[in-house]
Scaffold this motif. Structure first.
Motif, PDB file in Angstrom:
ATOM      1  N   MET A   1      14.817  44.255 -50.123  1.00  0.00           N
ATOM      2  CA  MET A   1      13.888  43.153 -49.852  1.00  0.00           C
ATOM      3  C   MET A   1      12.410  43.666 -50.218  1.00  0.00           C
ATOM      4  O   MET A   1      11.977  44.402 -49.958  1.00  0.00           O
ATOM      5  N   ARG A   2      11.704  42.444 -50.950  1.00  0.00           N
ATOM      6  CA  ARG A   2      10.150  42.911 -51.444  1.00  0.00           C
ATOM      7  C   ARG A   2       9.524  41.924 -50.560  1.00  0.00           C
ATOM      8  O   ARG A   2       9.538  40.773 -50.731  1.00  0.00           O
ATOM      9  N   VAL A   3       8.337  42.616 -49.829  1.00  0.00           N
ATOM     10  CA  VAL A   3       7.659  41.776 -49.000  1.00  0.00           C
ATOM     11  C   VAL A   3       6.079  41.736 -49.418  1.00  0.00           C
ATOM     12  O   VAL A   3       5.620  43.280 -49.654  1.00  0.00           O
ATOM     13  N   LEU A   4       5.224  40.945 -49.463  1.00  0.00           N
ATOM     14  CA  LEU A   4       3.768  41.041 -49.455  1.00  0.00           C
ATOM     15  C   LEU A   4       3.306  40.571 -48.258  1.00  0.00           C
ATOM     16  O   LEU A   4       3.552  39.404 -47.739  1.00  0.00           O
ATOM     17  N   GLY A  24      15.127  46.591 -43.534  1.00  0.00           N
ATOM     18  CA  GLY A  24      15.497  45.651 -44.340  1.00  0.00           C
ATOM     19  C   GLY A  24      14.439  45.587 -45.718  1.00  0.00           C
ATOM     20  O   GLY A  24      14.622  44.981 -46.642  1.00  0.00           O
ATOM     21  N   VAL A  25      13.509  46.452 -45.566  1.00  0.00           N
ATOM     22  CA  VAL A  25      12.178  46.228 -46.355  1.00  0.00           C
ATOM     23  C   VAL A  25      12.293  47.643 -47.388  1.00  0.00           C
ATOM     24  O   VAL A  25      12.256  48.549 -46.954  1.00  0.00           O
ATOM     25  N   ASP A  26      12.547  47.300 -48.686  1.00  0.00           N
ATOM     26  CA  ASP A  26      12.538  48.518 -49.542  1.00  0.00           C
ATOM     27  C   ASP A  26      11.157  48.557 -50.445  1.00  0.00           C
ATOM     28  O   ASP A  26      10.998  49.293 -51.280  1.00  0.00           O
ATOM     29  N   ASP A  27      10.551  47.528 -50.528  1.00  0.00           N
ATOM     30  CA  ASP A  27       9.249  47.260 -51.368  1.00  0.00           C
ATOM     31  C   ASP A  27       8.197  46.655 -50.739  1.00  0.00           C
ATOM     32  O   ASP A  27       8.309  45.389 -50.769  1.00  0.00           O
ATOM     33  N   LEU A  28       6.811  47.170 -50.285  1.00  0.00           N
ATOM     34  CA  LEU A  28       6.290  46.455 -49.670  1.00  0.00           C
ATOM     35  C   LEU A  28       4.934  46.582 -50.527  1.00  0.00           C
ATOM     36  O   LEU A  28       4.449  47.524 -51.097  1.00  0.00           O
ATOM     37  N   HIS A  29       4.311  45.355 -50.365  1.00  0.00           N
ATOM     38  CA  HIS A  29       2.863  45.112 -51.121  1.00  0.00           C
ATOM     39  C   HIS A  29       1.955  44.673 -49.991  1.00  0.00           C
ATOM     40  O   HIS A  29       2.364  43.950 -49.026  1.00  0.00           O
ATOM     41  N   ALA A  30       0.706  44.517 -50.463  1.00  0.00           N
ATOM     42  CA  ALA A  30      -0.297  43.953 -49.771  1.00  0.00           C
ATOM     43  C   ALA A  30      -1.372  43.704 -50.552  1.00  0.00           C
ATOM     44  O   ALA A  30      -1.733  44.236 -51.463  1.00  0.00           O
ATOM     45  N   LEU A  59       4.731  35.921 -57.471  1.00  0.00           N
ATOM     46  CA  LEU A  59       5.804  35.271 -58.529  1.00  0.00           C
ATOM     47  C   LEU A  59       6.037  36.479 -59.653  1.00  0.00           C
ATOM     48  O   LEU A  59       6.994  36.727 -59.847  1.00  0.00           O
ATOM     49  N   GLU A  60       4.793  37.154 -59.792  1.00  0.00           N
ATOM     50  CA  GLU A  60       4.825  38.365 -60.700  1.00  0.00           C
ATOM     51  C   GLU A  60       5.631  39.428 -60.036  1.00  0.00           C
ATOM     52  O   GLU A  60       6.629  40.290 -60.697  1.00  0.00           O
ATOM     53  N   LEU A  61       5.359  39.625 -58.654  1.00  0.00           N
ATOM     54  CA  LEU A  61       6.082  40.644 -58.141  1.00  0.00           C
ATOM     55  C   LEU A  61       7.549  40.451 -57.654  1.00  0.00           C
ATOM     56  O   LEU A  61       8.283  41.152 -57.324  1.00  0.00           O
ATOM     57  N   ARG A  62       7.904  39.255 -57.757  1.00  0.00           N
ATOM     58  CA  ARG A  62       9.241  38.512 -57.254  1.00  0.00           C
ATOM     59  C   ARG A  62       9.384  38.862 -56.010  1.00  0.00           C
ATOM     60  O   ARG A  62      10.285  39.398 -55.689  1.00  0.00           O
ATOM     61  N   VAL A  63       8.564  38.496 -54.991  1.00  0.00           N
ATOM     62  CA  VAL A  63       8.590  39.078 -53.657  1.00  0.00           C
ATOM     63  C   VAL A  63       9.492  37.997 -52.958  1.00  0.00           C
ATOM     64  O   VAL A  63       9.420  36.659 -53.462  1.00  0.00           O
ATOM     65  N   ASP A  64      10.259  38.340 -51.953  1.00  0.00           N
ATOM     66  CA  ASP A  64      11.228  37.431 -51.039  1.00  0.00           C
ATOM     67  C   ASP A  64      10.305  36.929 -50.197  1.00  0.00           C
ATOM     68  O   ASP A  64      10.963  35.765 -49.720  1.00  0.00           O
TER      69      ASP A  64
END
Ligand code: AMP
Ligand code: GLY
Length: 397
Positions: A1-4, A24-30, A59-64
């Motif tokens: 899962m990718r979360v911002l 659950g999260v494998d890609d984190l953004h802020a 949208l660009e990062l395709r976050v979940d």
């Protein structure tokens, strides 16, 4: 899962920290994040109030999932704007966020839901509390015990230029109870207490919050379910009945009066700095809750957390002390405490202050006394010119 995660304070650092621990999260953004968050997530220079740019980034990062920290963007409709673009969000619509954005609306909802709060007074007379209707970053509440205080408060309230009302002055210890909500469904997180005044012994002006701790000696974790049932759920059902179901974090600021619990305020997002003391106590993963899996309350550790905020010189009168070098963060973290960044920046690789509340030191322990000792031990290893913090947090608990 990718979360911002949207925001840049200690609360958002705590959210990122909790999400990074779970499986659950494998890609984190802020966005925009801060130097502490940058150790756990990729930070993007997009402001929390730039709805269009946040939507494009998501949208660009395709976050979940996007998790929104601060109230301002929520009240201004960030969650609606993102959802319209097909992005999943943890955070209420503008219509539901009015529970924080308008005190008049909140009172109306509470009255309709049969939830006890301070009575509105037809005439302002001490003792009473004056409250501005809209968001005022903690500066829209005046406690008036005397005619002089009321006079000064009326003056300040008029200067703020918002509608305001007078209400009954309630007395008693305060507590914060957070519920993760999805329409009419909700689960409670453990109760916490925050400290709003700048000075020891609850003296001096109000701040954004100088400390917090959990669990509470007077409101055990086991009380949370009943409070949820009598306070949050009726309000959530009323919001849904009005066509604005609440999806996100419903925060009740409560006072334990002689006549029982009364609501002081509702907020539409995680509290700061209570979040910093609550999330370290969660044993189950935070992500499923944020995704709406509310099958049951999360597992909570019996251990305690105490958060002490290290503030910059002149806070809260001024919060413009920027660029002062900070020392000792690694030494503090080496003690086992969590050091969360609230107002920091990097200048040529050096960690410096960035105004207001600078760092949150979270001590953990098997009980509140041990967590308090851990927090103060870690805090004593940090230094920057002008640093100050309260020394009476969770004392005698
Ligand atoms: P708020 O901005 O609504 O969180 O209010 C800030 C603080 O003012 C609260 O945490 C309380 O300490 C205090 N406060 C607000 N409303 C009341 C009230 N009706 N009676 C007593 N204290 C209040
Ligand atoms: N802890 C107070 C607030 O988040 O509003």
């Amino acid at each position: 899962m990718r979360v911002l995660v949207v925001g840049s304070g200690g609360r958002e650092h705590a959210l990122v920290w909790a999400l990074s621990r779970g499986g659950g999260v494998d890609d984190l953004h802020a966005a925009p994040g801060n130097p502490g968050i940058a150790a756990l997530a990729t930070c993007h220079p997009v402001r929390a109030d730039d709805h269009a740019a946040l939507g494009s980034l998501a949208l660009e990062l395709r976050v979940d999932l996007v998790v929104v920290g601060p109230e301002g963007p929520l009240v201004a409709g960030l969650a609606d704007d993102l959802r319209r673009r097909g992005i999943a969000v943890f955070g209420p619509s503008a219509a539901a966020a009015r529970i924080e954005g308008s005190k008049t609306f909140a009172k109306d909802v509470m009255d309709a839901a049969g939830v006890a709060t301070a009575r509105t007074l037809p005439v302002a007379q001490p003792p009473c509390v004056l409250k501005a209707d809209g968001l005022a970053s903690g500066k829209g509440v005046w406690i008036c015990r005397t005619q002089e205080e009321l006079g000064a408060a009326l003056h300040s309230a008029e200067a703020l230029g918002q509608p305001f009302h007078a209400e009954e002055l309630l007395e008693g210890p305060e507590l914060s109870l957070f519920a993760v909500a999805a329409g009419g469904l909700a689960v409670a997180l453990p109760p916490a207490r925050d400290y709003k005044r700048i000075g020891d012994g609850d003296t001096g002006p109000n701040t954004g919050g100088m400390a917090s701790f959990s669990p509470l000696p007077d409101v055990p974790d086991s009380d949370a379910a009943e409070i949820l049932e009598t306070i949050h759920l009726p309000v959530l059902r009323e919001l849904a009945r009005r066509g604005s179901p609440f999806h996100g974090l419903l925060y009740a600021g409560l006072m334990r009066t002689e006549d029982g619990l009364r609501v002081i305020e509702f907020n539409c997002r995680f509290g700061d700095p209570e979040t910093q003391s609550i999330l370290p106590r969660l044993e189950s993963d935070l992500l499923p809750l944020l995704l709406g899996d509310l099958a049951g309350p999360p597992a909570v550790s019996a251990g305690a957390a105490v958060t002490v905020v290290l503030a910059a010189r002149d806070y809260p009168a001024r919060s413009d002390d920027r660029g002062t070098p900070i020392e000792g963060v690694d030494a503090a973290a080496a003690t086992g405490a969590l050091v969360l960044h609230a107002g920091t920046a990097l200048h040529d690789g050096t960690l410096v202050t960035n105004g207001g509340r600078i760092l949150d030191v979270v001590g953990l322990g098997e009980n509140v006394t041990a967590a308090r000792t851990a927090a103060y031990d870690a805090a004593s290893r940090i230094d920057f010119a002008g640093m100050h913090y309260r020394t009476d947090i969770a004392a005698n608990v």
